[in-house]
Design an enzyme around this catalytic site. Structure first.
Site, mmCIF file in Angstrom:
data_model
loop_
_atom_site.group_PDB
_atom_site.id
_atom_site.type_symbol
_atom_site.label_atom_id
_atom_site.label_comp_id
_atom_site.label_asym_id
_atom_site.label_seq_id
_atom_site.Cartn_x
_atom_site.Cartn_y
_atom_site.Cartn_z
ATOM 1 N NE ARG A 116 -1.189 2.489 2.787
ATOM 2 C CZ ARG A 116 -0.657 3.655 3.347
ATOM 3 N NH1 ARG A 116 -0.575 4.758 2.712
ATOM 4 N NH2 ARG A 116 -0.135 3.608 4.610
ATOM 5 C CG ASP A 117 3.091 4.508 3.004
ATOM 6 O OD1 ASP A 117 3.058 5.354 2.031
ATOM 7 O OD2 ASP A 117 3.465 4.636 4.258
ATOM 8 C CG HIS B 174 4.122 5.127 8.970
ATOM 9 N ND1 HIS B 174 3.154 3.960 8.499
ATOM 10 C CD2 HIS B 174 4.473 5.918 8.230
ATOM 11 C CE1 HIS B 174 3.402 4.250 7.086
ATOM 12 N NE2 HIS B 174 3.849 5.290 6.769
ATOM 13 C CG HIS C 39 7.861 8.022 5.292
ATOM 14 N ND1 HIS C 39 7.859 7.121 3.940
ATOM 15 C CD2 HIS C 39 6.779 7.621 5.944
ATOM 16 C CE1 HIS C 39 6.379 6.760 3.733
ATOM 17 N NE2 HIS C 39 5.878 7.115 5.116
ATOM 18 C CB CYS D 189 2.789 10.347 1.642
ATOM 19 S SG CYS D 189 1.022 11.059 1.601
ATOM 20 C CG ASN E 81 6.862 3.273 4.214
ATOM 21 O OD1 ASN E 81 6.309 3.203 3.365
ATOM 22 N ND2 ASN E 81 6.238 3.667 5.514
HETATM 23 C C1 LIG Z 1 -10.994 11.654 0.917
HETATM 24 C C2 LIG Z 1 -11.161 11.893 -0.568
HETATM 25 C C3 LIG Z 1 -12.085 10.888 -1.485
HETATM 26 C C4 LIG Z 1 -11.667 13.247 -0.682
HETATM 27 O O1 LIG Z 1 -11.628 13.765 -1.878
HETATM 28 P P1 LIG Z 1 -12.917 14.674 -2.511
HETATM 29 O O2 LIG Z 1 -12.692 14.935 -4.134
HETATM 30 O O3 LIG Z 1 -13.062 15.767 -1.537
HETATM 31 O O4 LIG Z 1 -13.984 13.887 -2.575
HETATM 32 P P2 LIG Z 1 -15.361 13.634 -3.206
HETATM 33 O O5 LIG Z 1 -16.364 12.994 -2.232
HETATM 34 O O6 LIG Z 1 -15.661 15.158 -3.703
HETATM 35 O O7 LIG Z 1 -15.268 12.655 -4.482
HETATM 36 C C5 LIG Z 1 -14.466 12.681 -5.501
HETATM 37 C C6 LIG Z 1 -14.581 11.602 -6.632
HETATM 38 O O8 LIG Z 1 -13.872 10.426 -5.968
HETATM 39 C C7 LIG Z 1 -14.860 9.470 -5.717
HETATM 40 N N1 LIG Z 1 -14.509 8.926 -4.419
HETATM 41 C C8 LIG Z 1 -14.634 9.622 -3.053
HETATM 42 N N2 LIG Z 1 -14.223 8.653 -2.273
HETATM 43 C C9 LIG Z 1 -13.944 7.578 -3.054
HETATM 44 C C10 LIG Z 1 -13.666 6.189 -2.478
HETATM 45 N N3 LIG Z 1 -13.191 6.203 -1.101
HETATM 46 N N4 LIG Z 1 -13.074 5.265 -3.413
HETATM 47 C C11 LIG Z 1 -13.328 5.632 -4.573
HETATM 48 N N5 LIG Z 1 -14.028 6.779 -5.005
HETATM 49 C C12 LIG Z 1 -14.244 7.823 -4.138
HETATM 50 C C13 LIG Z 1 -16.366 10.126 -5.942
HETATM 51 O O9 LIG Z 1 -17.350 9.156 -6.144
HETATM 52 C C14 LIG Z 1 -16.102 11.356 -6.673
HETATM 53 O O10 LIG Z 1 -16.097 10.699 -7.892
HETATM 54 P P3 LIG Z 1 -16.884 11.469 -9.268
HETATM 55 O O11 LIG Z 1 -18.213 11.805 -8.836
HETATM 56 O O12 LIG Z 1 -15.932 12.820 -9.474
HETATM 57 O O13 LIG Z 1 -16.833 10.558 -10.500
HETATM 58 C C15 LIG Z 1 -9.872 11.927 -1.547
HETATM 59 O O14 LIG Z 1 -9.038 13.076 -0.884
HETATM 60 C C16 LIG Z 1 -8.969 10.761 -1.302
HETATM 61 O O15 LIG Z 1 -9.265 9.758 -1.710
HETATM 62 N N6 LIG Z 1 -7.878 10.826 -0.353
HETATM 63 C C17 LIG Z 1 -6.837 9.860 -0.102
HETATM 64 C C18 LIG Z 1 -5.439 10.173 -0.098
HETATM 65 C C19 LIG Z 1 -4.416 9.129 -0.108
HETATM 66 O O16 LIG Z 1 -4.967 7.808 -0.310
HETATM 67 N N7 LIG Z 1 -3.463 9.401 0.449
HETATM 68 C C20 LIG Z 1 -2.242 8.535 0.695
HETATM 69 C C21 LIG Z 1 -2.782 7.660 1.986
HETATM 70 S S1 LIG Z 1 -2.431 8.453 3.427
HETATM 71 C C22 LIG Z 1 -0.578 8.203 3.883
HETATM 72 O O17 LIG Z 1 0.126 7.640 2.833
HETATM 73 C C23 LIG Z 1 -0.028 8.402 5.060
HETATM 74 C C24 LIG Z 1 0.366 7.368 5.756
HETATM 75 C C25 LIG Z 1 -1.112 6.704 6.274
HETATM 76 O O18 LIG Z 1 1.045 6.032 5.195
HETATM 77 C C26 LIG Z 1 1.088 7.577 7.042
HETATM 78 C C27 LIG Z 1 2.297 8.333 6.983
HETATM 79 O O19 LIG Z 1 3.077 8.208 6.226
HETATM 80 O O20 LIG Z 1 2.177 9.382 7.487
#
Ligand SMILES: CC(C)(COP(=O)([O-])OP(=O)([O-])OC[C@H]1O[C@@H](n2cnc3c(N)ncnc32)[C@H](O)[C@@H]1OP(=O)([O-])[O-])[C@@H](O)C(=O)NCCC(=O)NCCSC(=O)C[C@@](C)(O)CC(=O)[O-]
Length: 369
Positions: A42-43, A249, A251, A282, A291
């Site tokens: 994933r990450d 966690h 990096h 990320c 990581n």
């Molecule tokens: C939270 C949102 C969805 C808000 O994003 P948004 O644009 O505000 O959301 P929305 O509700 O307006 O939706 C936009 C579009 O996405 C779709 N949608 C909405 N939700 C979903 C879903 N769950 N699955 C599939 N599709 C989805 C939704 O249906 C829509 O589609 P459209 O109508 O335009 O065709 C967006 O910002 C997002 O997905 N962000 C994720 C970012 C991410 O994954 N980042 C990496 C993970 S965190 C990380 O890596 C850190 C960590 C954990 O490892 C720890 C560390 O190192 O710190």
């Protein structure tokens, strides 16, 4: 480009953060057992420039499970518009090997992601021979509004309000819930982070029923001094969060991730996130590297009081394999050193008949390799 055990009983949590469905993180009664959450699939893969085919992800997860990694973060149900690399997680988790006693958490950012997961689980129920694709989600927030906005398009407060019903619904459906707080040391947008905010967000996630919260040094600027200071704030005082409910966690942007892992262990934390081959980053943390490499963590723990899951040699091979498949440098120092040693030993063995023929001196030949 694409050329080419451990299971234990889960303890229900008690005390400060009661939740009828929450679980303690440590899967063993050994106080020095370190749980490693392998976040490579994933990450590790979410930040790759190209989208990785599902079969490669499945292969990676299967190899990790067979190497004894019993907690493997398998993907995320996030918006594919935001993180296209994670599209296809539904295919991946329905196709991967699901080993008994192993856990395969997936990231979920909102109710939509949880609903997609629940639909999938309804189509792939557990059977006596095969566990369900997953029984655990991970939700994520962060310690600054700027990062939360960049990562999930909302403020911290909005993200917590968004996640609360997700946790409730997941728990009601029998899923475990893990939490993440990102940018616990430095934020790529606003700089040094206030550890009190880290504590506040971690507490909010625990109060929602997360069995554990992983503290993410997303940018990888932490060192043992800053990590210790952050943990002292988070764990300290009358309202300190217990080490048993926290994970580290880290990096490795500045090469301090292994030292930070050791600091976290020293402070009582027993769950560490790591990625084979040091994969990852990320998408919303510009400049951060991968990581901490799982192989490096395992190597650092060898001969210590700590035990850990998985087979180091098998992980070294997987790190080399996935780095090759992705066409990227293997970022595991221990992995590269062990591979180089294996190569030297193989060459030495291959030269044995010649050595015998020539009456060569073994030490001289070994020194040349
Ligand atoms: C939270 C949102 C969805 C808000 O994003 P948004 O644009 O505000 O959301 P929305 O509700 O307006 O939706 C936009 C579009 O996405 C779709 N949608 C909405 N939700 C979903 C879903 N769950 N699955 C599939 N599709 C989805 C939704 O249906 C829509 O589609 P459209 O109508 O335009 O065709 C967006 O910002 C997002 O997905 N962000 C994720 C970012 C991410 O994954 N980042 C990496 C993970 S965190 C990380 O890596 C850190 C960590 C954990 O490892 C720890 C560390 O190192 O710190």
């Amino acid at each position: 480009m694409f050329s080419r055990h451990v299971s234990g009983s889960l303890r229900r949590c008690s005390g400060r953060f009661p939740s009828s469905r929450a679980y303690a993180s440590v899967t063993s009664t050994n106080p020095n057992r370190v749980d490693i959450v392998e976040v490579g699939p994933r990450d590790g893969l979410q930040n790759e420039k190209t989208v990785i085919p599902p079969e490669v992800k499945v292969d990676l997860i299967n190899r990790l499970g067979r190497a004894g990694m019993d907690i493997v973060e398998a993907g995320s149900f996030v918006s594919p518009k935001w993180v296209p690399q994670m599209a296809g997680t539904a295919d991946v988790i329905s196709q991967m090997e699901r080993l008994h006693g192993h856990r395969y958490p997936v990231l979920v950012p909102n109710t939509k992601g949880l609903e997609l997961l629940l639909d999938l689980l309804a189509k792939h129920p557990a059977s006596p021979s095969t566990p369900a694709p997953t029984d655990e989600i991970a939700m994520f927030s962060a310690a600054t509004d700027a990062f939360t906005k960049a990562n999930t398009n909302c403020t911290i407060a909005e993200s917590l309000a968004r996640l609360e019903p997700v946790a409730r619904k997941a728990l009601d459906n029998g899923l475990r819930v893990r939490g993440y707080v990102s940018v616990v040391i430095t934020c790529p947008y606003t700089g040094k982070v206030d550890s009190a905010k880290v504590k506040e967000v971690a507490r909010a996630l625990l109060d929602m029923g997360c069995y554990e919260v992983s503290l993410g040094d997303t940018v990888g600027t932490g060192n043992p001094t800053s990590v210790r200071a952050m943990l002292e704030t988070v764990m300290g005082g009358s309202a300190g969060l217990p080490a048993a409910k926290l994970a580290g966690h880290f990096h490795d942007t500045f090469g301090t991730a292994v030292a930070n892992v050791m600091t976290a262990l020293d402070m009582g934390i027993r769950t560490i996130d790591a990625a084979v081959g040091g994969l990852g980053g990320c998408p919303y943390s510009p400049g951060a590297t991968g990581n901490v490499a799982t192989e490096d963590v395992m190597y650092a723990l060898q001969g210590s009081k700590y035990s850990y899951p998985g087979d180091l040699n098998a992980m070294v091979d997987i790190g080399a394999w996935i780095s090759d498949v992705l066409g990227r440098q293997n970022a595991s120092r221990a992995g590269k050193a062990i591979l180089a040693k294996k190569t030297r030993e193989r060459k030495f063995k291959e030269l044995e008949p010649k050595r015998e023929r020539d009456g060569g001196n073994a030490e001289t030949i070994a020194a040349k390799l």
